[in-house]
Scaffold this motif. Structure first.
Motif, PDB file in Angstrom:
ATOM      1  N   ARG B  82      18.703  55.119   8.648  1.00  0.00           N
ATOM      2  CA  ARG B  82      19.659  54.712   7.617  1.00  0.00           C
ATOM      3  C   ARG B  82      19.701  53.181   7.523  1.00  0.00           C
ATOM      4  NH1 ARG B  82      24.831  56.752   5.427  1.00  0.00           N
ATOM      5  NH2 ARG B  82      24.500  58.827   6.262  1.00  0.00           N
ATOM      6  N   ASP B  83      19.803  52.674   6.331  1.00  0.00           N
ATOM      7  CA  ASP B  83      19.866  51.219   6.139  1.00  0.00           C
ATOM      8  C   ASP B  83      21.163  50.687   6.755  1.00  0.00           C
ATOM      9  OD1 ASP B  83      18.750  49.039   3.663  1.00  0.00           O
ATOM     10  OD2 ASP B  83      20.532  48.627   4.871  1.00  0.00           O
ATOM     11  N   PRO B  84      21.066  49.789   7.747  1.00  0.00           N
ATOM     12  CA  PRO B  84      22.279  49.354   8.457  1.00  0.00           C
ATOM     13  C   PRO B  84      23.267  48.595   7.575  1.00  0.00           C
ATOM     14  CG  PRO B  84      20.366  48.085   9.177  1.00  0.00           C
ATOM     15  CD  PRO B  84      19.854  49.146   8.251  1.00  0.00           C
ATOM     16  N   SER B  85      22.781  47.896   6.557  1.00  0.00           N
ATOM     17  CA  SER B  85      23.716  47.103   5.750  1.00  0.00           C
ATOM     18  C   SER B  85      24.344  47.925   4.621  1.00  0.00           C
ATOM     19  CB  SER B  85      23.012  45.863   5.188  1.00  0.00           C
ATOM     20  OG  SER B  85      21.791  46.225   4.574  1.00  0.00           O
ATOM     21  N   THR B  86      23.538  48.716   3.931  1.00  0.00           N
ATOM     22  CA  THR B  86      24.092  49.470   2.796  1.00  0.00           C
ATOM     23  C   THR B  86      24.516  50.874   3.189  1.00  0.00           C
ATOM     24  OG1 THR B  86      21.959  50.412   2.163  1.00  0.00           O
ATOM     25  CG2 THR B  86      22.501  48.247   1.252  1.00  0.00           C
ATOM     26  N   GLY B  87      24.014  51.371   4.329  1.00  0.00           N
ATOM     27  CA  GLY B  87      24.325  52.756   4.709  1.00  0.00           C
ATOM     28  C   GLY B  87      23.502  53.775   3.947  1.00  0.00           C
ATOM     29  N   ALA B  88      22.582  53.294   3.106  1.00  0.00           N
ATOM     30  CA  ALA B  88      21.775  54.226   2.304  1.00  0.00           C
ATOM     31  C   ALA B  88      20.816  55.008   3.200  1.00  0.00           C
ATOM     32  CB  ALA B  88      20.984  53.440   1.254  1.00  0.00           C
ATOM     33  N   LEU B  89      20.552  56.251   2.791  1.00  0.00           N
ATOM     34  CA  LEU B  89      19.584  57.053   3.533  1.00  0.00           C
ATOM     35  C   LEU B  89      18.190  56.459   3.362  1.00  0.00           C
ATOM     36  CD1 LEU B  89      20.652  60.727   2.637  1.00  0.00           C
ATOM     37  CD2 LEU B  89      21.101  59.488   4.770  1.00  0.00           C
ATOM     38  N   HIS B  90      17.367  56.680   4.363  1.00  0.00           N
ATOM     39  CA  HIS B  90      15.947  56.314   4.298  1.00  0.00           C
ATOM     40  C   HIS B  90      15.282  57.162   3.198  1.00  0.00           C
ATOM     41  CE1 HIS B  90      11.722  56.273   5.599  1.00  0.00           C
ATOM     42  NE2 HIS B  90      11.988  55.172   6.272  1.00  0.00           N
ATOM     43  N   PRO B  91      14.265  56.617   2.520  1.00  0.00           N
ATOM     44  CA  PRO B  91      13.602  57.406   1.463  1.00  0.00           C
ATOM     45  C   PRO B  91      13.137  58.790   1.926  1.00  0.00           C
ATOM     46  CG  PRO B  91      12.812  55.140   1.445  1.00  0.00           C
ATOM     47  CD  PRO B  91      13.738  55.248   2.612  1.00  0.00           C
ATOM     48  N   ILE B  92      12.727  58.908   3.191  1.00  0.00           N
ATOM     49  CA  ILE B  92      12.307  60.233   3.660  1.00  0.00           C
ATOM     50  C   ILE B  92      13.520  61.158   3.752  1.00  0.00           C
ATOM     51  CG2 ILE B  92      11.268  61.520   5.575  1.00  0.00           C
ATOM     52  CD1 ILE B  92       9.559  59.040   6.198  1.00  0.00           C
ATOM     53  N   GLN B  93      14.630  60.639   4.273  1.00  0.00           N
ATOM     54  CA  GLN B  93      15.847  61.459   4.340  1.00  0.00           C
ATOM     55  C   GLN B  93      16.279  61.877   2.936  1.00  0.00           C
ATOM     56  OE1 GLN B  93      17.997  58.346   6.603  1.00  0.00           O
ATOM     57  NE2 GLN B  93      18.470  59.931   8.124  1.00  0.00           N
ATOM     58  N   GLN B  94      16.267  60.909   1.990  1.00  0.00           N
ATOM     59  CA  GLN B  94      16.709  61.200   0.624  1.00  0.00           C
ATOM     60  C   GLN B  94      15.797  62.242  -0.027  1.00  0.00           C
ATOM     61  OE1 GLN B  94      19.647  59.817  -0.552  1.00  0.00           O
ATOM     62  NE2 GLN B  94      19.325  61.482  -2.026  1.00  0.00           N
ATOM     63  N   ALA B  95      14.499  62.157   0.279  1.00  0.00           N
ATOM     64  CA  ALA B  95      13.562  63.134  -0.292  1.00  0.00           C
ATOM     65  C   ALA B  95      13.855  64.532   0.238  1.00  0.00           C
ATOM     66  CB  ALA B  95      12.125  62.726   0.026  1.00  0.00           C
ATOM     67  N   PHE B  96      14.225  64.660   1.505  1.00  0.00           N
ATOM     68  CA  PHE B  96      14.574  65.974   2.062  1.00  0.00           C
ATOM     69  C   PHE B  96      15.831  66.520   1.377  1.00  0.00           C
ATOM     70  CE2 PHE B  96      12.168  67.578   5.813  1.00  0.00           C
ATOM     71  CZ  PHE B  96      11.148  66.636   5.824  1.00  0.00           C
ATOM     72  N   VAL B  97      16.765  65.631   1.039  1.00  0.00           N
ATOM     73  CA  VAL B  97      17.964  66.065   0.307  1.00  0.00           C
ATOM     74  C   VAL B  97      17.558  66.526  -1.094  1.00  0.00           C
ATOM     75  CG1 VAL B  97      20.168  65.317  -0.698  1.00  0.00           C
ATOM     76  CG2 VAL B  97      19.505  64.539   1.595  1.00  0.00           C
TER      77      VAL B  97
END
Lengths: 310, 164
Positions: B82-97
């Motif tokens: 996870r991106d430490p500053s924005t809290g956004a999921l990693h592209p791989i995590q987001q792709a699984f979602v």
């Protein structure tokens, strides 16, 4: 699942590792390499060593060295390293076998020496070790000694490695012209182990007949073995597919197949004939194609079949 | 009882020092000593791939690895993605979602860590290469087609992100 408590030692040299083993009660200390077989056995408490001697960081025990006479592979070389080593381009059987051992995560940590020394009756490498007529290099209190593959395995999970001895290197004769080797197996999908695994090496004479064949079998008997009688019958044969099939169909008398919940003995025998035929067939193709300097390392599936891309 | 051993290990870029029993596995070390619960425990004997973490960059089974064996090593877990500053999921995590690569999610950290390694080494894998890379990870609910689709989607997005 938690292993029984044990003492953990990380010696800095081979000599120190041997001393660690000798200072403990015989049979109570185990060598830890990748741990991919030993640790699960310890978690199930099938193994309860009082001491683990971790040798995985010892220098000089991993890597591949080629010379005119020998191919030398350090005992701590991982399956993954054997799967992608440029030094092994002329030995495609290593990539073929490494590619089917368990799964990628195991292959990153598990080692060739660990697999041989653990001596699981259905491990893949013992078949290759036998077919390529390897020699195990042992280091111990009496110095170094070399054990031919055929004398190495003595029982289920038992080898000739003595008290205080450590497997350091596996040595194979260098590849010859007009020779080829292959590994074919039937895989137990749940465990990734071989139900039957056959490695075959063929050397052809100038006319393309089999000059010498050596065949190693794993997963069938309690101890991996050489199919000597089939090797003898292959001598002088022009290895066409039909000839190989007929010869394999005549049987492998050394087989004393295990019967277990995975497969009955007669089923194992049937699969043994089929995989002997496949391994010999591929070994022959490679022997025929073997031109010095030309590598062959086509990707293979878990069952050792060539990967076919659409 | 056996003596505790000192373990110095870098996990997700942070250095930790702990004294542990030699029989403590890496996954229990991560979960109980470092309170990093993202790495899951499944079969506990090296079959299911749930506990996959990167050890010095290579995927490994943390249930079959002792904490003492990673002394001096660098370990990467799902928590690092996870991106430490924005809290956004990693592209791989987001792709699984987005591609429904999970239902219960129990196997997902293992699949994703294996995918991290795969796409680092091979940004444009074929289906066959994805299947071979994920050979050591089991999923008992989603089925593998949507996981395959997730990895394909992640690979595409990462490639596009690199070009952009």
């Amino acid at each position: 699942m938690i292993p029984a408590a044990f003492e953990y030692l990380r010696p800095r040299s081979l000599e120190e590792a041997v001393a660690c083993l000798l200072q403990r009660e015989p049979g109570t200390a185990a060598i830890l390499a990748g741990g991919m077989s030993l640790i699960p056995a310890m978690k199930l408490r099938l193994a309860r060593p009082a001491t683990l001697v971790d040798i995985v960081r010892l220098r000089g025990l991993a890597g591949i060295v080629r010379s005119a006479e020998h191919l030398r592979i350090g005992a701590l070389t991982t399956h993954a390293a054997l799967g992608g080593a440029p030094e092994l381009a002329r030995y495609p059987v290593f990539a073929e076998t490494a590619g089917v051992v368990a799964d990628p995560q195991i292959r990153h940590r598990g080692t060739l020496g660990g697999s041989l020394a653990y001596a699981h009756p259905a491990a893949d490498w013992p078949a290759v070790f036998l077919a390529l007529q390897g020699e195990a290099q042992l280091f111990g209190p009496q110095g170094r000694r070399s054990v031919p593959a055929e004398d190495f395995f003595t029982g289920i999970f038992e080898t000739t490695i003595g008290a205080g001895e450590i497997l350091t290197e596996i040595r194979f004769p260098s590849v010859r012209e007009r020779s080829g080797a292959a590994y074919s197996r039937m895989c137990l999908q749940a465990s990734g182990m071989a139900l039957v695994g056959v490695a075959a090496q063929i050397m052809l004479d100038a006319e393309g007949r089999i000059d010498h064949a050596s065949i190693g079998v794993t997963g069938v008997n309690a101890v991996p073995f050489r199919a000597r009688s089939l090797e003898m019958r292959l001598r002088g044969v022009l290895p066409a597919a039909a000839a190989l099939r007929d010869l394999c169909a005549t049987g492998i008398p050394e087989a004393e197949p295990l019967s277990d919940p995975h497969a009955a003995a007669d089923y194992r025998l049937q699969m043994l004939r089929i995989h002997a035929e496949r391994a010999l067939g591929r070994a022959f193709e490679r022997a025929r194609a073997a031109v010095p300097g030309l590598g062959y390392s086509a990707p293979v599936t878990r069952d050792g079949e060539p990967v076919v891309r659409p | 009882m056996t003596d505790k051993q000192r373990v110095c290990v870098t996990v997700n870029g942070r250095r930790y020092e702990r004294w542990v029993e030699p029989r403590l596995t890496l996954v229990d070390f991560l979960r109980h000593e470092l309170h990093l619960g993202g790495t899951h425990v499944g079969c506990e004997h090296g079959i299911c791939g749930l506990c996959t973490v990167l050890i010095d960059g290579r995927s490994g089974r943390s249930c079959l690895t002792l904490a003492v064996q990673v002394d001096g090593a660098e370990v990467t877990t799902i928590e690092s993605l996870r991106d430490p500053s924005t809290g956004a999921l990693h592209p791989i995590q987001q792709a699984f979602v987005d591609a429904h690569g999970l239902q219960c999610g129990f196997c997902t950290p293992g699949f994703i860590m294996t995918t991290v390694e795969l796409l680092r080494e091979n940004p444009d894998p074929s289906d066959e290469e994805i299947k071979r890379a994920l050979d050591g990870n089991l999923c008992r609910c989603t089925g593998y087609q949507s996981i395959l689709a997730s990895v394909r989607l992640a690979a595409r997005r990462l490639r596009e992100g690199r070009e952009a």
